[in-house]
Design a protein around this motif. Structure first.
Motif, PDB file in Angstrom:
ATOM      1  N   GLY A   3       0.890  -1.257  -0.086  1.00 39.53           N
ATOM      2  CA  GLY A   3      -0.005   0.056   0.089  1.00 39.53           C
ATOM      3  C   GLY A   3       0.781   1.495   0.100  1.00 39.53           C
ATOM      4  O   GLY A   3       0.455   2.272   0.814  1.00 39.53           O
ATOM      5  N   TYR A   4       1.965   1.282  -0.740  1.00 35.59           N
ATOM      6  CA  TYR A   4       2.819   2.306  -0.852  1.00 35.59           C
ATOM      7  C   TYR A   4       2.798   2.999  -2.091  1.00 35.59           C
ATOM      8  O   TYR A   4       2.852   2.310  -3.212  1.00 35.59           O
ATOM      9  N   LYS A   5       3.117   4.501  -2.296  1.00 33.88           N
ATOM     10  CA  LYS A   5       3.084   5.149  -3.297  1.00 33.88           C
ATOM     11  C   LYS A   5       4.278   6.139  -3.440  1.00 33.88           C
ATOM     12  O   LYS A   5       3.747   7.055  -2.472  1.00 33.88           O
ATOM     13  N   LYS A   6       4.757   6.118  -4.238  1.00 39.37           N
ATOM     14  CA  LYS A   6       6.282   6.992  -4.128  1.00 39.37           C
ATOM     15  C   LYS A   6       5.695   8.418  -4.408  1.00 39.37           C
ATOM     16  O   LYS A   6       5.259   8.706  -5.367  1.00 39.37           O
ATOM     17  N   PRO A   7       5.988   9.205  -3.633  1.00 35.83           N
ATOM     18  CA  PRO A   7       5.395  10.803  -3.891  1.00 35.83           C
ATOM     19  C   PRO A   7       6.355  11.169  -4.933  1.00 35.83           C
ATOM     20  O   PRO A   7       7.610  11.165  -4.830  1.00 35.83           O
ATOM     21  N   LYS A   8       5.801  11.884  -5.818  1.00 34.46           N
ATOM     22  CA  LYS A   8       6.641  12.693  -7.208  1.00 34.46           C
ATOM     23  C   LYS A   8       6.575  13.987  -6.909  1.00 34.46           C
ATOM     24  O   LYS A   8       7.554  14.506  -7.742  1.00 34.46           O
ATOM     25  N   THR A   9       5.748  14.841  -6.274  1.00 39.11           N
ATOM     26  CA  THR A   9       5.776  16.194  -6.141  1.00 39.11           C
ATOM     27  C   THR A   9       5.944  16.547  -4.968  1.00 39.11           C
ATOM     28  O   THR A   9       5.798  15.606  -3.920  1.00 39.11           O
ATOM     29  N   LEU A  10       6.298  17.808  -4.560  1.00 39.22           N
ATOM     30  CA  LEU A  10       6.320  18.214  -3.035  1.00 39.22           C
ATOM     31  C   LEU A  10       5.077  18.272  -2.722  1.00 39.22           C
ATOM     32  O   LEU A  10       4.798  17.896  -1.430  1.00 39.22           O
ATOM     33  N   GLU A  11       3.865  18.378  -3.442  1.00 38.56           N
ATOM     34  CA  GLU A  11       2.518  18.636  -2.808  1.00 38.56           C
ATOM     35  C   GLU A  11       2.179  16.972  -2.291  1.00 38.56           C
ATOM     36  O   GLU A  11       1.430  16.951  -1.221  1.00 38.56           O
ATOM     37  N   GLU A  12       2.542  15.988  -3.200  1.00 34.71           N
ATOM     38  CA  GLU A  12       2.147  14.560  -2.781  1.00 34.71           C
ATOM     39  C   GLU A  12       3.036  14.326  -1.590  1.00 34.71           C
ATOM     40  O   GLU A  12       2.458  13.792  -0.524  1.00 34.71           O
ATOM     41  N   LYS A  13       4.359  14.615  -1.356  1.00 39.68           N
ATOM     42  CA  LYS A  13       5.087  14.588  -0.171  1.00 39.68           C
ATOM     43  C   LYS A  13       4.446  15.126   1.108  1.00 39.68           C
ATOM     44  O   LYS A  13       4.543  14.586   2.098  1.00 39.68           O
ATOM     45  N   GLU A  14       3.975  16.285   0.988  1.00 33.07           N
ATOM     46  CA  GLU A  14       3.421  16.927   2.071  1.00 33.07           C
ATOM     47  C   GLU A  14       1.907  16.555   2.484  1.00 33.07           C
ATOM     48  O   GLU A  14       1.817  16.286   3.589  1.00 33.07           O
ATOM     49  N   HIS A  15       1.237  16.051   1.577  1.00 37.35           N
ATOM     50  CA  HIS A  15      -0.314  15.904   1.852  1.00 37.35           C
ATOM     51  C   HIS A  15      -0.335  14.114   2.165  1.00 37.35           C
ATOM     52  O   HIS A  15      -1.187  13.970   3.019  1.00 37.35           O
ATOM     53  N   ARG A  16       1.040  13.359   1.768  1.00 38.07           N
ATOM     54  CA  ARG A  16       1.066  12.099   2.141  1.00 38.07           C
ATOM     55  C   ARG A  16      -0.222  11.074   1.868  1.00 38.07           C
ATOM     56  O   ARG A  16      -0.539  10.191   2.328  1.00 38.07           O
ATOM     57  N   PHE A  17      -1.173  11.338   1.058  1.00 40.13           N
ATOM     58  CA  PHE A  17      -2.254  10.891   0.530  1.00 40.13           C
ATOM     59  C   PHE A  17      -2.946  10.238   1.595  1.00 40.13           C
ATOM     60  O   PHE A  17      -3.447   9.140   1.756  1.00 40.13           O
ATOM     61  N   VAL A  18      -3.313  11.307   2.459  1.00 40.50           N
ATOM     62  CA  VAL A  18      -4.295  11.137   3.660  1.00 40.50           C
ATOM     63  C   VAL A  18      -5.601  10.687   3.178  1.00 40.50           C
ATOM     64  O   VAL A  18      -6.145  11.323   2.097  1.00 40.50           O
ATOM     65  N   GLY A  19      -6.185   9.671   3.818  1.00 43.87           N
ATOM     66  CA  GLY A  19      -7.428   9.347   3.587  1.00 43.87           C
ATOM     67  C   GLY A  19      -7.564   8.285   2.573  1.00 43.87           C
ATOM     68  O   GLY A  19      -8.778   7.712   2.236  1.00 43.87           O
ATOM     69  N   THR A  20      -6.309   7.796   1.887  1.00 37.32           N
ATOM     70  CA  THR A  20      -6.302   6.841   0.827  1.00 37.32           C
ATOM     71  C   THR A  20      -5.550   5.701   1.148  1.00 37.32           C
ATOM     72  O   THR A  20      -5.070   5.536   2.139  1.00 37.32           O
ATOM     73  N   ARG A  21      -5.848   4.722   0.341  1.00 36.04           N
ATOM     74  CA  ARG A  21      -5.135   3.486   0.598  1.00 36.04           C
ATOM     75  C   ARG A  21      -3.397   3.474   0.742  1.00 36.04           C
ATOM     76  O   ARG A  21      -2.598   2.760   1.166  1.00 36.04           O
ATOM     77  N   TRP A  22      -2.867   4.742  -0.045  1.00 35.63           N
ATOM     78  CA  TRP A  22      -1.498   5.032   0.079  1.00 35.63           C
ATOM     79  C   TRP A  22      -0.977   5.876   1.185  1.00 35.63           C
ATOM     80  O   TRP A  22       0.180   5.687   1.151  1.00 35.63           O
ATOM     81  N   GLU A  23      -1.822   6.023   2.333  1.00 36.55           N
ATOM     82  CA  GLU A  23      -1.379   6.965   3.248  1.00 36.55           C
ATOM     83  C   GLU A  23      -0.383   5.828   4.097  1.00 36.55           C
ATOM     84  O   GLU A  23      -0.866   4.709   4.401  1.00 36.55           O
ATOM     85  N   MET A  24       0.835   6.383   4.347  1.00 36.92           N
ATOM     86  CA  MET A  24       1.684   5.521   5.117  1.00 36.92           C
ATOM     87  C   MET A  24       1.467   6.091   6.627  1.00 36.92           C
ATOM     88  O   MET A  24       2.148   6.873   7.019  1.00 36.92           O
ATOM     89  N   THR A  25       0.983   4.982   7.627  1.00 38.42           N
ATOM     90  CA  THR A  25       1.137   5.098   8.894  1.00 38.42           C
ATOM     91  C   THR A  25       2.089   4.378   9.763  1.00 38.42           C
ATOM     92  O   THR A  25       3.082   3.871   8.807  1.00 38.42           O
ATOM     93  N   GLU A  26       2.387   4.771  10.999  1.00 41.07           N
ATOM     94  CA  GLU A  26       3.647   3.880  11.277  1.00 41.07           C
ATOM     95  C   GLU A  26       3.312   2.370  11.130  1.00 41.07           C
ATOM     96  O   GLU A  26       4.357   1.682  10.918  1.00 41.07           O
ATOM     97  N   ASN A  27       2.367   1.693  11.306  1.00 39.73           N
ATOM     98  CA  ASN A  27       1.976   0.533  10.987  1.00 39.73           C
ATOM     99  C   ASN A  27       2.417   0.086   9.810  1.00 39.73           C
ATOM    100  O   ASN A  27       3.176  -1.153   9.432  1.00 39.73           O
ATOM    101  N   LYS A  28       2.094   0.841   8.716  1.00 39.86           N
ATOM    102  CA  LYS A  28       2.316   0.263   7.219  1.00 39.86           C
ATOM    103  C   LYS A  28       3.772   0.721   6.997  1.00 39.86           C
ATOM    104  O   LYS A  28       4.373  -0.112   6.271  1.00 39.86           O
ATOM    105  N   TRP A  29       4.465   1.481   7.507  1.00 42.96           N
ATOM    106  CA  TRP A  29       5.858   1.840   7.358  1.00 42.96           C
ATOM    107  C   TRP A  29       6.696   0.387   8.066  1.00 42.96           C
ATOM    108  O   TRP A  29       7.921  -0.066   7.488  1.00 42.96           O
ATOM    109  N   LEU A  30       6.491   0.262   9.098  1.00 39.56           N
ATOM    110  CA  LEU A  30       7.033  -0.965   9.912  1.00 39.56           C
ATOM    111  C   LEU A  30       6.916  -2.354   8.787  1.00 39.56           C
ATOM    112  O   LEU A  30       7.938  -3.033   8.612  1.00 39.56           O
ATOM    113  N   THR A  31       5.835  -2.371   8.205  1.00 39.29           N
ATOM    114  CA  THR A  31       5.434  -3.698   7.431  1.00 39.29           C
ATOM    115  C   THR A  31       6.422  -3.428   5.968  1.00 39.29           C
ATOM    116  O   THR A  31       6.884  -4.420   5.728  1.00 39.29           O
ATOM    117  N   ARG A  32       6.628  -2.494   5.611  1.00 39.14           N
ATOM    118  CA  ARG A  32       7.244  -2.268   4.403  1.00 39.14           C
ATOM    119  C   ARG A  32       8.780  -2.455   4.594  1.00 39.14           C
ATOM    120  O   ARG A  32       9.412  -3.015   3.720  1.00 39.14           O
TER     121      ARG A  32
END
Length: 336
Positions: free
Chosen positions: A104-133
């Motif tokens: 469930g990871y999506k590499k941010p390609k723009t500064l806006e995507e990096k700041e927004h962090r895909f909040v509310g979508t399946r691509w949002e990286m939480t602490e749990n998902k970071w550890l999984t990755r």
């Protein structure tokens, strides 16, 4: 119980409220899939993180790196030149995209995507998902060095001659990746679903890498070089989130003892950010080493990282972070 607020009739709403049910908007970051949940549980208890029963002294002592050097590590890409390079990069890219989808990871390609962090979508990286990755990543990253060292070891035994110091560096790489994994599993408890993917991933990748290394060691080292490039990219993204306090559950995480004993600069006061910066630095060095090894004659050239020549003014590879050839040394620049 999760219900979309806009689709719940008023009568049902009032009934649920009377019976003590809390209503909240549906959010992918809160959805749990039970047995199919890929998120990793962050361990909160100190006893779970610092099990000292099996701590041993590092077999391959780690270099002492400054905070400044670790913080200065950046993503560097080596453009593929030969057909073999292009094939290695394309296969690595396919593996990367598959890995991204699973975790469930999506590499941010723009500064806006990096700041927004895909909040509310399946691509949002939480602490749990970071550890999984990172756990999945390190479980795979520990394979190439060990497989390559094993095959070169057997080659040495069959032909009764030295391997010119390749084995030690490859074992060092595998050991380093294993320390990364041991550190992360002290911080998180993977789900059953994640463990299943690790089993399957290791079974497929290990066997494929084994046979490919028999056919073309050069291709395999180039593949690993590109794989390490993406590891640096992933950890750079994680560091950005940590520096901007987007992952509060990691703010007070203590570095596990296994990492404190491996990295000479880390201690009980070190932060999770300090740890991740050093792991990223490790991956950047693996990137350089494997791209360099891919440029060599696999049978006749010595390993320039493990054998030193005295009295040479020309810069040569070493284990520090200040190398001018971060995407690998060309053979013409080496004294072999």
């Amino acid at each position: 119980m999760l219900l979309a607020r806009s689709r719940v009739p008023a009568v049902i709403k009032s009934s649920l409220v009377r019976n003590g049910f809390a209503l909240r908007a549906l959010s992918t970051s809160h959805v749990s899939f039970g047995a199919l949940d890929i998120k990793t549980k962050v361990l909160e208890h100190e006893d779970d993180k610092n099990d000292t029963r099996f701590i041993t002294h590092p077999l391959f002592p780690h270099e002492r790196w400054s905070d400044e050097d670790c913080a200065a590590v950046e993503f560097v890409h080596r453009p593929p030149v030969t057909k073999l390079d292009k094939l290695a990069y394309q296969i690595m890219y396919f593996c990367r995209r598959t890995f991204d989808t699973v975790t469930g990871y999506k590499k941010p390609k723009t500064l806006e995507e990096k700041e927004h962090r895909f909040v509310g979508t399946r691509w949002e990286m939480t602490e749990n998902k970071w550890l999984t990755r990172v756990i999945f990543l390190e479980s795979v990253a520990g394979v190439p060095g060990m497989v390559a060292a094993f095959l070169r070891h057997l080659h040495l035994l069959r032909l009764l001659k030295r391997d010119k110091a390749w084995i030690e560096t490859l074992l060092d790489e595998a050991y380093n990746e294993r320390i990364h994994l041991l550190t992360f599993i002290k911080l998180g408890q993977p789900s059953w679903f994640t463990k299943t993917f690790i089993y399957l991933g290791q079974g497929v990748f290990c066997n494929m890498f084994f046979f490919l290394y028999l056919l073309s060691p050069r291709y395999c080292h180039r593949f690993v070089g590109y794989l390490e490039e993406e590891a640096v990219s992933t950890y750079t993204h994680l560091i950005h989130d940590l520096e901007n306090h987007k992952l509060p559950a990691f703010d007070n995480v203590k570095v596990p003892m296994v990492a404190q004993q491996y990295y000479p600069e880390l201690n009980e006061k070190s932060t999770f950010l300090d740890l991740i910066q050093r792991i990223r630095a490790d991956e950047s060095k693996h990137r350089e080493v494997n791209h360099t090894l891919a440029n060599l004659d696999q049978k006749n050239d010595r390993n320039p990282y493990a054998m030193k020549i005295e009295g040479v003014d020309q810069p040569q590879p070493e284990y520090g972070l200040k190398s001018k050839h971060k995407a690998g040394w060309e053979k013409k620049d080496l004294i072999l």
